[in-house]
Design an enzyme around this catalytic site. Structure first.
Site, PDB file in Angstrom:
ATOM      1  N   ASN A   1       0.748  -1.180   0.021  1.00 48.49           N
ATOM      2  CA  ASN A   1       0.150  -0.012  -0.126  1.00 48.49           C
ATOM      3  C   ASN A   1       0.961   1.143   0.045  1.00 48.49           C
ATOM      4  OD1 ASN A   1      -2.285   1.866   0.318  1.00 48.49           O
ATOM      5  ND2 ASN A   1      -3.398   0.159   1.614  1.00 48.49           N
ATOM      6  N   ASP A   2       1.300   1.677   1.045  1.00 44.74           N
ATOM      7  CA  ASP A   2       1.831   2.858   1.258  1.00 44.74           C
ATOM      8  C   ASP A   2       3.116   3.059   0.423  1.00 44.74           C
ATOM      9  OD1 ASP A   2       0.159   3.917   3.001  1.00 44.74           O
ATOM     10  OD2 ASP A   2       1.123   2.942   4.777  1.00 44.74           O
ATOM     11  N   VAL A   3       3.876   1.608   0.188  1.00 46.19           N
ATOM     12  CA  VAL A   3       5.347   1.834  -0.317  1.00 46.19           C
ATOM     13  C   VAL A   3       4.933   1.946  -1.860  1.00 46.19           C
ATOM     14  CG1 VAL A   3       6.224   0.388   1.535  1.00 46.19           C
ATOM     15  CG2 VAL A   3       5.238  -0.709  -0.472  1.00 46.19           C
TER      16      VAL A   3
END
Length: 468
Positions: free
Chosen positions: A388-390
């Site tokens: 997700n965030d990466v």
């Protein structure tokens, strides 16, 4: 003569610890590193029990304690899944720190008046670090296991309260240096240390817990080294220093991978944000494109190159073996398959590498962020499995985003992006992923293991064979 032999065994044990850290830095030698560490510990324990001064009753109690610990540790090591490894590590730190802190308190009561001011200061620091690491690690394990809220728990003046308690602890340690006979203050010191461990950890979001665990590991090593000074045990000093340094280096690596500072991790309340970022302006719902598993499989089958980006969703679903099956099926169709690994993907550094190695994915196909990022514009299809965030492009341009400046995998530059997720739920940072609304992105909703299994069946043609 006996003392010289014990010190020689200690030296061999220290070499084993150093080699263990060295070899565990690479997947191909990690198993060897574990064995080196185990041999080092066996030698260290045996040599310590050979020291003069132990009664037969004391040795029996130590052996009983070792047996109990072994009986608990072996099942934990065998049964705890890789997804729960960070919290298991946190629990190990917790109880190790509790042991160190308890020994420190006991030494104050038994021998406090015999020590000099330096030893008393070191002993006080040991008690503080032991208590702090114990409760802090328990809080970290609870957050990672989702028994405690993932979001930061905040209250007004929190940092002032925390630093105030730490200041009181420092004052008590200084007082005890001159008045060690006032042993009741040691219990106050231990209680405050336990409290500060909780208060320092609860305002930190779940996304930062792996970094916090690395820092707590460093503190645990320092407390063990402090105990070594008090007990005049050189092995404990060296082992604690190695542990503390390794934990600190790991925490630094993780902070660099997220482009954030220790101060931001410890006091930035990362994750305490509103879920307002996304594909459109506030209040708008940006359109997304979805695809079935059959459609996604057909797209990958026709591609020349596919890059698989594993994330925590793959780990939770234990889908690594099915991912390997999908990759094998694609390679039989002439597709070039590689894996892109972000340094902080999952819940600890190397999490994805270990999972994929478990599925016998060749090491040379696992490429880190720096190796793969420049290749994404030439990649036909990227398959994102629960990350997700990466992979969130807002990290590059949205200055209001909590992940702004964090290095990411440039998957949005590929020709086609397919994201496998259970839902549109945000990641640890608490913001929506801009990638989901990219016109080149196809969302494939479902459990990672089930979805990848269906894709592998479709690519390999097994479904057609079964229907015939």
């Amino acid at each position: 003569m006996r003392e010289n032999i014990i010190q020689l065994i200690y030296l061999v044990a220290v070499v084993g610890f150093a080699l263990s850290l060295k070899w565990m830095s690479a997947a191909s030698t990690a198993r060897r590193g574990i064995f080196a560490g185990e041999i080092g510990f066996i030698l260290a324990i045996g040599a310590t029990l050979a020291l003069p001064g132990y009664t037969s009753e004391g040795v029996i109690l130590i052996i009983i304690a070792l047996a109990i610990g072994t009986a608990i540790g072996i099942p934990m090591g065998l049964k705890v899944p890789m997804t729960a490894m960070p919290e298991r590590i946190a629990l190990s730190h917790a109880f190790g720190a509790l042991a160190v802190g308890a020994i420190g308190v006991a030494k104050f009561f038994l021998d406090g008046e015999k020590f000099g001011k330096f030893e008393l200061a070191v002993l006080g620091v040991e008690v503080v670090l032991g208590g702090l690491v114990f409760t802090g690690s328990l809080m970290a394990a609870g957050k990672l296991h989702e028994k405690l809220p993932q979001r930061p728990i905040l209250f007004k003046g929190q940092n002032y309260v925390n630093f105030g308690i730490i200041g009181i602890c420092a004052a008590i340690v200084i007082y005890l240096m001159f008045r060690p006979e006032d042993t009741w203050l040691v219990l106050v010191l231990a209680g405050l240390a336990l409290a500060v461990g909780v208060l320092l950890t609860i305002p930190i979001g779940g996304a930062d817990m792996p970094t916090v665990i690395a820092l707590l590991n460093s503190y645990a090593g320092l407390s063990a080294a402090a105990l070594g000074f008090v007990l005049d045990n050189k092995l404990l000093i060296v082992a604690g220093a190695l542990d503390g340094t390794a934990g600190l280096i790991l925490a630094i690596i993780m902070c660099r991978a997220m482009n954030r500072s220790f101060r931001n991790v410890m006091f930035g309340a990362f994750g305490a944000v509103d879920e307002t970022a996304g594909g459109g302006a506030a209040g708008e719902v940006a359109p997304i494109r979805s695809a079935s598993t059959d459609e996604a499989a057909d797209i990958m089958k026709m591609a020349r190159s596919v890059v698989i980006v594993p994330g925590y969703g793959m780990a939770v679903a234990q889908a690594q073996h099915k991912v390997r099956e999908l990759a094998d099926a694609l390679e039989k169709e002439g597709v070039d398959v590689k894996y892109a690994i972000h340094p902080v993907a999952g819940r600890m550094p190397g999490h994805m590498n270990v999972l994929l190695a478990e599925a016998n994915v060749p090491y040379d196909k696992l490429l880190d962020m720096d190796e793969i990022n420049s290749d994404f514009p030439q990649v036909d299809v990227v398959l994102v499995l629960g990350a997700n965030d990466v992979v969130n492009p807002s990290a590059r341009h949205d200055t209001s985003s909590p992940i702004y400046g964090m290095p990411i995998l440039n998957v949005d530059q590929a020709q086609t992006i397919m994201v496998v997720k259970r839902s549109m739920r945000s990641g640890f940072a608490g913001i929506e992923n801009e990638l989901f609304y990219n016109p080149k992105t196809l969302m494939v909703f479902g459990d990672a293991k089930a979805v990848v299994t269906e894709m592998a069946i479709e690519v390999s043609g097994q479904r057609d064979a079964i229907s015939l």
